[in-house]
Design an enzyme around this catalytic site. Structure first.
Site, short mmCIF file in Angstrom:
data_model
loop_
_atom_site.label_atom_id
_atom_site.label_comp_id
_atom_site.label_asym_id
_atom_site.label_seq_id
_atom_site.Cartn_x
_atom_site.Cartn_y
_atom_site.Cartn_z
CG ASN A 139 -1.91 -1.15 1.16
OD1 ASN A 139 -2.81 -1.14 0.35
ND2 ASN A 139 -1.71 -2.15 2.00
CG HIS A 196 6.66 2.46 5.92
ND1 HIS A 196 6.52 1.37 5.11
CD2 HIS A 196 5.77 2.29 6.93
CE1 HIS A 196 5.58 0.57 5.58
NE2 HIS A 196 5.12 1.10 6.69
N1 NAI Z 1 -2.69 2.38 3.06
C1 NAI Z 1 -1.94 1.81 4.00
O1 NAI Z 1 -0.91 2.36 4.41
C2 NAI Z 1 -2.34 0.51 4.57
C3 NAI Z 1 -3.37 -0.23 4.03
N2 NAI Z 1 -3.70 -1.45 4.56
C4 NAI Z 1 -4.76 -2.22 3.91
O2 NAI Z 1 -5.95 -2.11 4.69
C5 NAI Z 1 -6.74 -3.28 4.53
C6 NAI Z 1 -7.19 -3.80 5.90
O3 NAI Z 1 -6.07 -4.10 6.68
P1 NAI Z 1 -6.24 -4.88 8.08
O4 NAI Z 1 -7.41 -4.38 8.81
O5 NAI Z 1 -4.91 -4.86 8.72
O6 NAI Z 1 -6.54 -6.35 7.54
P2 NAI Z 1 -7.35 -7.52 8.28
O7 NAI Z 1 -7.07 -8.75 7.50
O8 NAI Z 1 -7.07 -7.53 9.74
O9 NAI Z 1 -8.87 -7.09 8.10
C7 NAI Z 1 -9.51 -6.99 6.85
C8 NAI Z 1 -10.98 -7.34 7.08
O10 NAI Z 1 -11.70 -7.06 5.89
C9 NAI Z 1 -12.61 -8.12 5.65
N3 NAI Z 1 -12.90 -8.20 4.22
C10 NAI Z 1 -12.10 -8.68 3.24
N4 NAI Z 1 -12.72 -8.59 2.04
C11 NAI Z 1 -13.93 -8.03 2.28
C12 NAI Z 1 -15.02 -7.69 1.44
N5 NAI Z 1 -14.98 -7.91 0.11
N6 NAI Z 1 -16.12 -7.14 2.02
C13 NAI Z 1 -16.15 -6.91 3.34
N7 NAI Z 1 -15.14 -7.21 4.20
C14 NAI Z 1 -14.04 -7.77 3.67
C15 NAI Z 1 -11.92 -9.36 6.19
O11 NAI Z 1 -12.87 -10.34 6.53
C16 NAI Z 1 -11.18 -8.83 7.41
O12 NAI Z 1 -11.97 -8.91 8.58
C17 NAI Z 1 -5.88 -4.27 3.74
O13 NAI Z 1 -6.27 -4.24 2.38
C18 NAI Z 1 -4.48 -3.72 3.86
O14 NAI Z 1 -3.67 -4.06 2.74
C19 NAI Z 1 -3.09 -1.92 5.67
C20 NAI Z 1 -2.08 -1.22 6.25
C21 NAI Z 1 -1.59 0.04 5.73
O1 OAA Z 2 3.09 -0.63 7.41
C1 OAA Z 2 1.92 -0.87 7.05
O2 OAA Z 2 0.95 -0.63 7.78
C2 OAA Z 2 1.55 -1.44 5.73
C3 OAA Z 2 2.53 -1.49 4.68
O3 OAA Z 2 3.71 -1.60 4.85
C4 OAA Z 2 2.01 -1.44 3.31
O4 OAA Z 2 0.88 -1.87 3.12
O5 OAA Z 2 2.73 -0.98 2.42
#
Ligand code: NAI
Ligand code: OAA
Length: 267
Positions: free
Chosen positions: A190, A220
């Site tokens: 991300n 990062h």
């Molecule tokens: N922009 C950024 O800097 C960051 C972005 N992210 C992204 O945020 C998202 C969530 O991260 P976390 O909460 O840590 O992950 P997580 O795996 O703990 O939670 C994601 C939740 O979304 C649910 N989910 C998945 N697909 C779904 C759908 N189509 N409809 C409804 N619910 C759905 C899952 O069941 C799970 O409970 C991920 O895509 C991750 O890559 C995470 C960290 C940093």
């Molecule tokens: O640090 C984080 O929360 C997530 C991360 O590296 C990424 O998605 O690029």
């Protein structure tokens, strides 16, 4: 008060709910979860003072002020695109998904048809305001390094690049373009995708990913050079206990963005 529907109730979603309890201007009235998980998540949320409704899709007649995505790539297709078409403003945290060819254009077109906006949140990284401003004058290079403890690289190609359980030194597991990083490490890319979209694109942004057994943080780092001068950032993010791939700053970034929509002054 702003009425919010949140997609996803994992590590980030639960963190957001926790912090929003203190803000009378923001109400998560509904969470969208994958089919089959409604009951378990409903039970988990029932202890809260005002538990959100748990659904598997946005009801046809629902018009929340904001739709917040913190679920993953599939949720953009399933929920964000149709919501934009209906005119619902969306905030997105799974920015890595936008490296999928054509998705940025589809999201933009849907937002245009719905006469609404889509906002990409900085999440785990800082300095996006400066990088995006620097782009106006022209950027020459953006180099990003993501360094995380080995456990954060579980279930990724990092497992083939080295023996994650037994490395004793920091080990480079990937070097290449942000586009390739996003393809191979979608749950960890991300930040690379966000830097690319704010800066010089997925093909010109150079990415290095490191598994570091001596680090307890998600670090990062990036350097940008261009007409504006130069810029270096080193951000040491504390991982969330519920998901070591995710930095706590991501939750705070969402709270900030929502607050900026609801409060009189935005910063
Ligand atoms: N922009 C950024 O800097 C960051 C972005 N992210 C992204 O945020 C998202 C969530 O991260 P976390 O909460 O840590 O992950 P997580 O795996 O703990 O939670 C994601 C939740 O979304 C649910 N989910 C998945 N697909 C779904 C759908 N189509 N409809 C409804 N619910 C759905 C899952 O069941 C799970 O409970 C991920 O895509 C991750 O890559 C995470 C960290 C940093
Ligand atoms: O640090 C984080 O929360 C997530 C991360 O590296 C990424 O998605 O690029």
């Amino acid at each position: 008060m702003l009425h919010i529907t949140m997609i996803g109730c994992g590590a980030i979603g639960l963190g957001v709910l926790e912090l929003l309890e203190q803000d009378p201007h923001l109400l998560v009235e509904r969470v969208i979860v994958p089919p089959g998980s409604e009951e378990a998540i409903g039970q988990r949320l029932a202890r809260r003072s005002s538990p959100p409704q748990v659904v598997t899709a946005l009801p046809e007649d629902a018009r929340p002020d904001l739709l917040l995505e913190c679920a993953g790539h599939q949720a953009l297709e399933e929920h964000v695109l149709p919501a934009l078409e209906k005119g619902i403003a969306c905030l997105i945290v799974s920015v890595g998904a936008l490296s999928q060819p054509g998705l940025v254009e589809r999201l933009e077109a849907a937002a245009e048809r719905g006469n609404t906006r889509i906002e990409l949140l900085p999440g785990a990284i800082g300095g996006i305001d400066a990088l995006s401003a620097a782009r106006v004058g022209g950027l020459d290079s953006v180099d990003y390094t993501g360094r995380k403890p080995p456990r954060a690289w579980k279930n990724t190609p990092g497992e083939q690049a080295c023996d994650l359980e037994h490395i004793s030194e920091a080990t480079v597991i990937f070097q290449g373009s942000a586009r390739e990083a996003a393809r191979l490490y979608p749950r960890n890319a991300n930040v690379a995708a966000t830097l690319s979209l704010a800066g010089i694109g997925l093909d010109r942004t150079r990415v290095t990913l490191i598994a570091d057994p001596h680090s307890e943080e998600n670090v990062h780092q990036f350097q940008a050079r261009g007409a504006f001068g130069g810029f270096e950032l080193n951000l040491r993010g504390r991982p969330l206990a519920a998901n070591p791939k995710t930095s706590a700053l991501t939750v705070y970034s969402i709270i900030r963005a929502l607050g900026n929509h609801a409060h009189g002054i935005s910063i």
